[in-house]
Design a protein around this motif. Structure first.
Motif, mmCIF file in Angstrom:
data_model
loop_
_atom_site.group_PDB
_atom_site.id
_atom_site.type_symbol
_atom_site.label_atom_id
_atom_site.label_comp_id
_atom_site.label_asym_id
_atom_site.label_seq_id
_atom_site.Cartn_x
_atom_site.Cartn_y
_atom_site.Cartn_z
ATOM 1 N N ASP A 173 38.680 34.532 36.361
ATOM 2 C CA ASP A 173 37.748 33.395 36.241
ATOM 3 C C ASP A 173 38.088 32.475 35.076
ATOM 4 N N ARG A 174 38.992 32.937 34.194
ATOM 5 C CA ARG A 174 39.328 32.162 32.991
ATOM 6 C C ARG A 174 40.845 32.111 32.812
ATOM 7 N N MET A 175 41.514 31.536 33.804
ATOM 8 C CA MET A 175 42.969 31.493 33.769
ATOM 9 C C MET A 175 43.494 30.680 32.593
ATOM 10 N N GLU A 176 42.646 29.852 32.002
ATOM 11 C CA GLU A 176 43.072 29.059 30.850
ATOM 12 C C GLU A 176 43.415 29.931 29.643
ATOM 13 N N VAL A 177 42.961 31.202 29.670
ATOM 14 C CA VAL A 177 43.325 32.134 28.598
ATOM 15 C C VAL A 177 44.845 32.303 28.543
ATOM 16 N N LEU A 178 45.495 32.250 29.693
ATOM 17 C CA LEU A 178 46.948 32.385 29.757
ATOM 18 C C LEU A 178 47.668 31.074 29.467
ATOM 19 N N GLY A 179 46.978 29.959 29.677
ATOM 20 C CA GLY A 179 47.597 28.660 29.425
ATOM 21 C C GLY A 179 46.897 27.561 30.191
ATOM 22 N N ALA A 180 46.959 26.363 29.662
ATOM 23 C CA ALA A 180 46.337 25.224 30.333
ATOM 24 C C ALA A 180 47.048 24.950 31.657
ATOM 25 N N GLY A 181 46.258 24.717 32.685
ATOM 26 C CA GLY A 181 46.835 24.377 33.981
ATOM 27 C C GLY A 181 47.221 25.560 34.844
ATOM 28 N N TRP A 182 46.940 26.797 34.366
ATOM 29 C CA TRP A 182 47.272 27.976 35.167
ATOM 30 C C TRP A 182 46.208 28.151 36.250
ATOM 31 N N ILE A 208 46.160 32.728 42.232
ATOM 32 C CA ILE A 208 46.516 32.865 43.642
ATOM 33 C C ILE A 208 45.656 33.951 44.260
ATOM 34 N N ARG A 209 45.685 35.145 43.628
ATOM 35 C CA ARG A 209 44.900 36.246 44.182
ATOM 36 C C ARG A 209 44.822 37.399 43.181
ATOM 37 N N ARG A 210 43.674 38.069 43.182
ATOM 38 C CA ARG A 210 43.552 39.335 42.460
ATOM 39 C C ARG A 210 44.010 40.460 43.376
ATOM 40 N N GLU A 211 44.510 41.556 42.770
ATOM 41 C CA GLU A 211 44.931 42.731 43.526
ATOM 42 C C GLU A 211 45.875 42.327 44.671
ATOM 43 N N TYR A 212 46.932 41.601 44.314
ATOM 44 C CA TYR A 212 47.909 41.175 45.321
ATOM 45 C C TYR A 212 48.727 42.399 45.743
ATOM 46 N N MET A 213 48.595 42.784 47.024
ATOM 47 C CA MET A 213 49.186 44.034 47.483
ATOM 48 C C MET A 213 50.689 43.909 47.704
ATOM 49 N N THR A 214 51.411 44.928 47.244
ATOM 50 C CA THR A 214 52.839 45.056 47.515
ATOM 51 C C THR A 214 53.074 46.442 48.112
ATOM 52 N N ALA A 215 54.313 46.715 48.488
ATOM 53 C CA ALA A 215 54.646 48.002 49.098
ATOM 54 C C ALA A 215 54.508 49.161 48.118
ATOM 55 N N ILE A 216 54.469 48.875 46.810
ATOM 56 C CA ILE A 216 54.384 49.943 45.815
ATOM 57 C C ILE A 216 53.070 49.893 45.031
ATOM 58 N N GLY A 217 52.124 49.081 45.501
ATOM 59 C CA GLY A 217 50.831 49.019 44.839
ATOM 60 C C GLY A 217 50.404 47.584 44.570
ATOM 61 N N PRO A 218 49.159 47.403 44.114
ATOM 62 C CA PRO A 218 48.636 46.058 43.893
ATOM 63 C C PRO A 218 48.983 45.482 42.521
ATOM 64 N N VAL A 219 49.397 44.232 42.518
ATOM 65 C CA VAL A 219 49.570 43.489 41.270
ATOM 66 C C VAL A 219 48.193 43.023 40.824
ATOM 67 N N ASP A 220 47.840 43.239 39.565
ATOM 68 C CA ASP A 220 46.486 42.914 39.102
ATOM 69 C C ASP A 220 46.117 41.461 39.398
ATOM 70 N N ILE A 221 46.965 40.544 38.961
ATOM 71 C CA ILE A 221 46.702 39.124 39.197
ATOM 72 C C ILE A 221 48.011 38.421 39.537
ATOM 73 N N LEU A 222 47.999 37.661 40.607
ATOM 74 C CA LEU A 222 49.123 36.787 40.940
ATOM 75 C C LEU A 222 48.626 35.359 40.769
ATOM 76 N N CYS A 223 49.358 34.560 39.999
ATOM 77 C CA CYS A 223 48.900 33.212 39.678
ATOM 78 C C CYS A 223 50.085 32.270 39.559
ATOM 79 N N ARG A 224 49.798 31.008 39.216
ATOM 80 C CA ARG A 224 50.845 30.015 38.962
ATOM 81 C C ARG A 224 50.606 29.384 37.596
ATOM 82 N N ASP A 225 51.690 29.138 36.885
ATOM 83 C CA ASP A 225 51.548 28.483 35.594
ATOM 84 C C ASP A 225 51.456 26.973 35.792
ATOM 85 N N ALA A 226 51.415 26.226 34.703
ATOM 86 C CA ALA A 226 51.227 24.774 34.775
ATOM 87 C C ALA A 226 52.366 24.077 35.502
ATOM 88 N N GLU A 227 53.533 24.712 35.564
ATOM 89 C CA GLU A 227 54.688 24.127 36.241
ATOM 90 C C GLU A 227 54.817 24.590 37.682
#
Length: 220
Positions: free
Chosen positions: A110-119, A122-141
């Motif tokens: 809910d506060r992606m700005e903690v990582l950087g402005a403009g972030w 994409i999704r929480r708990e992004y599932m992969t074949a070896i387990g879920p990634v906590d957060i998948l997102c995009r940076d300002a670029e």
């Protein structure tokens, strides 16, 4: 899972060679086919092991021969068996995050700005074949970023994120994918390893993210 406690010696023949002289050890044969040899120390780390896919052949002479797809061999010579049992563990439900770690994930999403402005998320708990990634997102670029969250960040967390990144970067729709290791506290060794692998580190202030004022005395 099969557990065998036995006096044995172990020889590894592959790219390198290694020998464990005769001693009493714990042998673990898991349902995935892996075989590992443990001593009564070193915490969880085995003395030697063979990862799947591999095959185990037990000879009449008490010699176990474990061979992987590369032709490497783990040869275990059993001298005396002290214990031998098999147990059906069933399907493991996986790691359940504690309340703080789960709440950190929710707050950060809910506060992606903690990582950087403009972030952006994409999704929480992004599932992969070896387990879920906590957060998948995009940076300002617009670059895809995988975020691994921990209360206390250690080397195991960096290794976990590294495995996720290796898998995610095979997906042409996501690659290139960068990594961020975020925790309330990051151990120095973990920070060094993350930096060496090109993974960013972020220390999270849990109270600040919850909107709780710092009650420490200030001079300003």
């Amino acid at each position: 899972m099969r557990l065998v406690i036995a006096r044995c010696s172990v020889d590894y023949a592959g790219k390198l060679s290694a020998h464990l002289p005769s001693a009493t050890r714990l042998l673990l044969v898991k349902a995935d086919g892996s075989v590992s040899i443990h001593a009564d120390d070193r915490a969880y780390k085995p003395l030697n092991w063979m990862s799947p896919p591999c095959t185990l052949k037990v000879g009449d002479d008490g010699v176990w021969t474990v061979v992987n797809k590369a032709g490497e061999q783990l040869i275990i010579t059993i001298e005396e068996v002290l214990h031998d049992s098999s147990h059906e563990l069933g399907i493991d439900p996986g790691l359940i995050k504690d309340g703080v770690e789960a709440h950190l994930q929710e707050l950060l999403a809910d506060r992606m700005e903690v990582l950087g402005a403009g972030w952006t998320l994409i999704r929480r708990e992004y599932m992969t074949a070896i387990g879920p990634v906590d957060i998948l997102c995009r940076d300002a670029e617009g670059v895809t970023v995988a975020v691994e969250l921990k209360r206390r960040g250690d080397i195991d967390g960096v290794e976990q994120l590294t495995r996720y990144l290796e898998l995610l970067n095979r997906d042409p729709h996501l690659a290139p994918v960068k990594g961020v290791f975020a925790a309330q506290e990051i151990k120095p060794q973990a920070r060094v390893l993350a930096t060496d692998r090109g993974i960013g580190c972020v220390v999270l202030d849990y109270d600040a993210m919850r909107g709780i004022e710092d009650d420490k005395l200030r001079l300003f």
